[in-house]
Design an enzyme around this catalytic site. Structure first.
Site, PDB file in Angstrom:
ATOM      1  CG  HIS A  91      14.751  -3.696 -39.407  1.00 18.60           C
ATOM      2  ND1 HIS A  91      15.793  -3.575 -38.522  1.00 18.60           N
ATOM      3  CD2 HIS A  91      14.441  -5.006 -39.436  1.00 18.60           C
ATOM      4  CE1 HIS A  91      16.109  -4.765 -38.045  1.00 18.60           C
ATOM      5  NE2 HIS A  91      15.308  -5.651 -38.577  1.00 18.60           N
ATOM      6  CG  ASP A 227      17.076  -0.777 -37.011  1.00 14.99           C
ATOM      7  OD1 ASP A 227      15.851  -0.573 -36.956  1.00 14.99           O
ATOM      8  OD2 ASP A 227      17.589  -1.610 -37.774  1.00 14.99           O
ATOM      9  CB  SER A 646      15.085  -7.636 -35.866  1.00 14.37           C
ATOM     10  OG  SER A 646      16.150  -7.495 -36.737  1.00 14.37           O
TER      11      SER A 646
HETATM   12  N1  ARG Z   1      20.088  -6.653 -41.468  1.00 16.54           N
HETATM   13  C1  ARG Z   1      19.132  -6.368 -40.445  1.00 16.54           C
HETATM   14  C2  ARG Z   1      18.107  -7.509 -40.386  1.00 16.54           C
HETATM   15  O1  ARG Z   1      18.340  -8.550 -40.907  1.00 16.54           O
HETATM   16  C3  ARG Z   1      18.512  -5.027 -40.637  1.00 16.54           C
HETATM   17  C4  ARG Z   1      17.663  -4.884 -41.835  1.00 16.54           C
HETATM   18  C5  ARG Z   1      17.143  -3.514 -42.085  1.00 16.54           C
HETATM   19  N2  ARG Z   1      16.747  -3.408 -43.452  1.00 16.54           N
HETATM   20  C6  ARG Z   1      17.502  -2.843 -44.429  1.00 16.54           C
HETATM   21  N3  ARG Z   1      17.231  -3.128 -45.686  1.00 16.54           N
HETATM   22  N4  ARG Z   1      18.476  -2.025 -44.166  1.00 16.54           N
HETATM   23  O2  ARG Z   1      16.944  -7.400 -40.424  1.00 16.54           O
HETATM   24  N1  GLU Z   2      18.009  -7.699 -38.690  1.00 19.99           N
HETATM   25  C1  GLU Z   2      17.637  -9.044 -38.375  1.00 19.99           C
HETATM   26  C2  GLU Z   2      16.134  -9.213 -38.170  1.00 19.99           C
HETATM   27  O1  GLU Z   2      15.339  -8.559 -38.790  1.00 19.99           O
HETATM   28  C3  GLU Z   2      18.352  -9.470 -37.160  1.00 19.99           C
HETATM   29  C4  GLU Z   2      19.734  -9.571 -37.454  1.00 19.99           C
HETATM   30  C5  GLU Z   2      20.149 -10.936 -37.832  1.00 19.99           C
HETATM   31  O2  GLU Z   2      19.658 -11.528 -38.809  1.00 19.99           O
HETATM   32  O3  GLU Z   2      20.990 -11.395 -37.091  1.00 19.99           O
HETATM   33  O4  GLU Z   2      15.686 -10.046 -37.444  1.00 19.99           O
END
Ligand code: ARG
Ligand code: GLU
Length: 711
Positions: A91, A227, A646
């Site tokens: 991502h 990911d 991330s």
């Molecule tokens: N939640 C993770 C982060 O904050 C992964 C995001 C990936 N994007 C998504 N829409 N699934 O970035």
């Molecule tokens: N998916 C998140 C990012 O893009 C990291 C996960 C989180 O927020 O802890 O940085």
């Protein structure tokens, strides 16, 4: 005598309460890498770490910090070979890969695995930034300020000190120099950085692996998303940053990770090293209430509408899907996070907990006359600030989430620029450039979709903020039927005009231009009010945080995340939930295959991966789970992380790479405001799954051979 015993007792009581609330548990915190030796090393070693603080951060010789970098704008990446290979999340590379994709070559749905260096694809606009050094410059920043000065005078001096030091350092060292504030302006640190811009795509799994589970599984555990994305940094002949050039050489980092593919166990020591973006762990109850009552509910409501419209159109049309894939992902990501955060703050009584800290703090202040002078009334002053800016903060949020969510309306800004350019000599060249800019823009937007979003969101604005003619249905119709921006052909006719007066006349009468100008003005006025109020609030927090630090008996608190390099440490561990059920600490490919569903895009796993699983063709990456062969996918741990982490390396006790951080579990999404070790876990991709996908699915063993892997 009486007084003395009382104050001793309260002091003890309060510091116990405070320690418990803020850092009773070692696993909370995003620590400053250059202070590890002083603050954390003893504890880290007691928890199982076998390397030293110096192995993690050292400016005199290569240390792990040289293998960690800012990837793009807001992610982290780690060096996994001495030929410039950098590993991050899928991502995190998503936007770049989307820009490289077309209907003919859709790398999002097909994936991409270079079979040699020649095949790697340059990603225009992508960058990787390394930290060269970090230095405490608090004294320099405060030079020339006095206690008696007003805050605004003081900050003018600090800003000028900052600009001066940054300019000096930049010219002296040639590096990017940036001074950042910590602990709400109580401390300042100087960062020297080196930024590389020739970054090429090396390996990227298709959505059916890299985004498997999509938004449904996002922020959730158990998780089966592969990911990851692999890129390569190229440098000039001197190994220094250079613009893209075919003849550039793979960058040789000062340090790259040794990869440990021997596997992990529950309770193993683990740390995450990266660039967490923003946390607000020391907010007052009023600050938390603002998030819970104003900000999160507004954002959730608005984005829910925006996303449902987007999704409908993306499902109906592949071109729209490509256009919106990256936008949709980032909007959906925070939408869901805020929902989890709000729920978590509610069920865990965040406001009550913050109130307890505040009243303990207040009593501690009252118990000492010097403290009374320094900190008396500070908490109430903070509360008052939140009450005062309630209107402006809400309006700001609505304008950002609604008005500027209308992409066409936001582009009104280009009409403003054209209007200004017309009066200059070289205006014809400018017009040509503007045409090019809009050609690009039209490729990323479906005007019909944008119209539907604008119409629906303006409805919400009208209801929540109040009637005004500019958000009327009539005005929306006009923007999307009469503006020169609403149709590429209309815009082309317009920008091909060479008659200045004719151009001007069209701009002045344009409905997008007028609406844009109005909101731009309104937002500027509102922002200037809000910024003043927030500065005021910040100056109270400066005092409060200083007080909290003292209240905490001088034991170092970790500063809130601010997109600077931090280290979190904890353990690989599952979770026992309040309702009695529990989370296992890892997931497997066998579980993932059970979720496969051809008919649901988010869960459509590529056939080739399913075949590898069916044939148990796992090569060196097989594990045994209950007597059955499979491959591990993800694991959870108690490392305090946030957005920006991330892609961060997850590191074992020996300093070896065991995974890549990519998310948090639902129960712990409120950790940006209130961390709780009993609820919070970060989610990482097991390095063995990454290697397995590259080698067996992507057939790119040459990349594994380039890495230093312990099998
Ligand atoms: N939640 C993770 C982060 O904050 C992964 C995001 C990936 N994007 C998504 N829409 N699934 O970035
Ligand atoms: N998916 C998140 C990012 O893009 C990291 C996960 C989180 O927020 O802890 O940085």
């Amino acid at each position: 005598m009486h007084e003395n015993i009382y104050s001793m007792k309260t002091k003890l009581l309060f510091s116990i309460l405070f320690l418990y609330t803020f850092q009773g548990i070692a696993k909370e915190g995003m620590w400053l890498p250059f202070l590890l030796q002083q603050v954390n090393e003893v504890e880290m070693k007691a928890m199982g770490m076998q390397i030293s603080a110096k192995d993690i951060y050292d400016i005199n010789q290569g240390s792990l910090k040289d293998a960690v970098a800012i990837f793009g704008g807001g992610c982290t990446g780690e060096m996994v070979s001495d030929k410039g290979l950098i590993l991050t999340n899928h991502h995190c590379g998503y936007g770049s890969v989307q820009r490289l994709s077309s209907l003919q070559n859709n790398y999002l749905t097909q994936g991409f695995f270079a079979q040699n260096q020649e095949q790697e694809i340059p990603c225009a606009g992508l960058s990787v930034t390394f930290i060269v050094s970090i230095e405490n410059v608090t004294t320099q920043m405060f030079a020339g300020t006095t206690h008696a000065m007003s805050d605004s005078v003081k900050y003018k001096i600090i800003t000028s000190n900052k600009n001066k030091l940054e300019a000096e350092q930049k010219s002296k060292t040639g590096y990017i120099a940036s001074v950042k504030s910590f602990y709400y302006n109580n401390e300042y640190y100087l960062f020297l950085m080196e930024k590389f811009t020739d970054i090429r795509l090396v390996a990227f799994p298709p959505n059916g692996i890299g985004k498997f589970g999509g938004d449904t599984d996002n922020w959730m555990w158990p998780r089966h998303t592969g990911d990851f994305g692999l890129f390569r940094i190229y440098a000039g002949q001197d190994n220094k940053p250079a613009e893209y050039n075919k003849s550039n050489k793979p960058f040789v980092p000062r340090k790259s990770f040794t990869i440990n593919a021997k596997g992990i166990k529950e309770n193993d020591f683990a740390m995450v090293y990266g660039f967490p973006g923003r946390t607000q762990e020391y907010l007052t109850s009023s600050g938390v209430a603002e998030i819970m009552n104003v900000l999160d509910p507004a954002r959730i409501k608005i984005r829910s509408k925006r996303l449902s419209i987007m999704k409908q159109d993306m499902d109906a049309n592949e071109e729209t899907f490509i256009q919106y894939a990256s936008k949709q992902a980032s909007i959906a990501n925070y939408y869901k996070k805020w929902m989890g955060e709000l729920e978590g703050l509610k069920i865990n009584n965040a406001i009550e907990k913050k109130k307890k800290i505040e009243s303990a703090f207040k009593q501690w202040v009252q118990a000492d006359s010097k403290r009374k002078i320094q900190y008396g009334g500070i908490v109430d002053s903070i509360h008052a600030c939140y009450r005062k800016h309630e209107r402006s903060i809400k309006l700001n949020e609505y304008v950002e989430e609604i008005i500027w969510a209308s992409e066409l309306l936001k582009k009104g800004e280009i009409l403003e620029r054209i209007g200004k350019a017309i009066d200059t000599l070289g205006y014809i060249d400018s017009l040509v450039a503007y045409k090019r800019e809009m050609d690009q823009f039209y490729k990323t937007i479906n005007i019909q979709t944008d119209y539907k979003i604008t119409k629906a969101l303006f409805d919400i604005y009208r209801k929540d903020i109040g009637e005004d003619q500019w958000v009327s249905d009539k005005n929306v119709e006009a923007m999307y039927t009469q503006s020169v921006l609403c149709d590429p052909k209309l815009f082309n006719d317009f920008i091909s005009l060479r008659d200045r007066d004719a151009l001007k006349k069209i701009i002045i009468q344009d409905p997008i231009f007028s609406t844009y100008t109005l909101y731009d003005q309104m937002q500027k006025v509102n922002k200037s009010i809000l910024i003043k109020e927030l500065d005021h609030l910040l100056s109270f927090y400066t005092v409060y945080i200083k007080g909290l630090q003292e209240f905490n008996s001088g034991k170092k608190m970790y500063p809130d995340a601010n997109s600077t390099l931090r280290l979190s440490y904890g353990k690989i561990e599952g979770l026992k939930k309040k309702n009695g059920s529990s989370y296992n600490y890892f997931t497997t490919l066998d579980e993932a295959v059970k979720k496969h569903n051809e008919k649901v895009e988010e869960f459509n796993m590529p056939l080739r991966l399913r075949e590898l699983q069916k044939n148990k063709d796992y090569g060196r990456y097989a594990i045994n789970v209950k007597g059955k062969k499979t491959v591990p996918i993800g694991f959870i741990a108690s490392n305090h992380t946030t957005g920006g982490n991330s892609g961060s390396p997850v590191i074992n006790a020996k300093g070896e790479l065991i995974g890549t951080n990519f998310d948090r579990i639902w129960e712990g999404t409120m950790s940006d405001v209130m961390y709780d070790i009993n609820l919070c876990r970060n989610i990482s991709l097991d390095i063995r799954y990454t290697l397995f996908i590259i080698e067996k699915y992507g057939q790119a063993k040459w990349l594994i051979d380039e890495m230093n892997v312990l099998f």
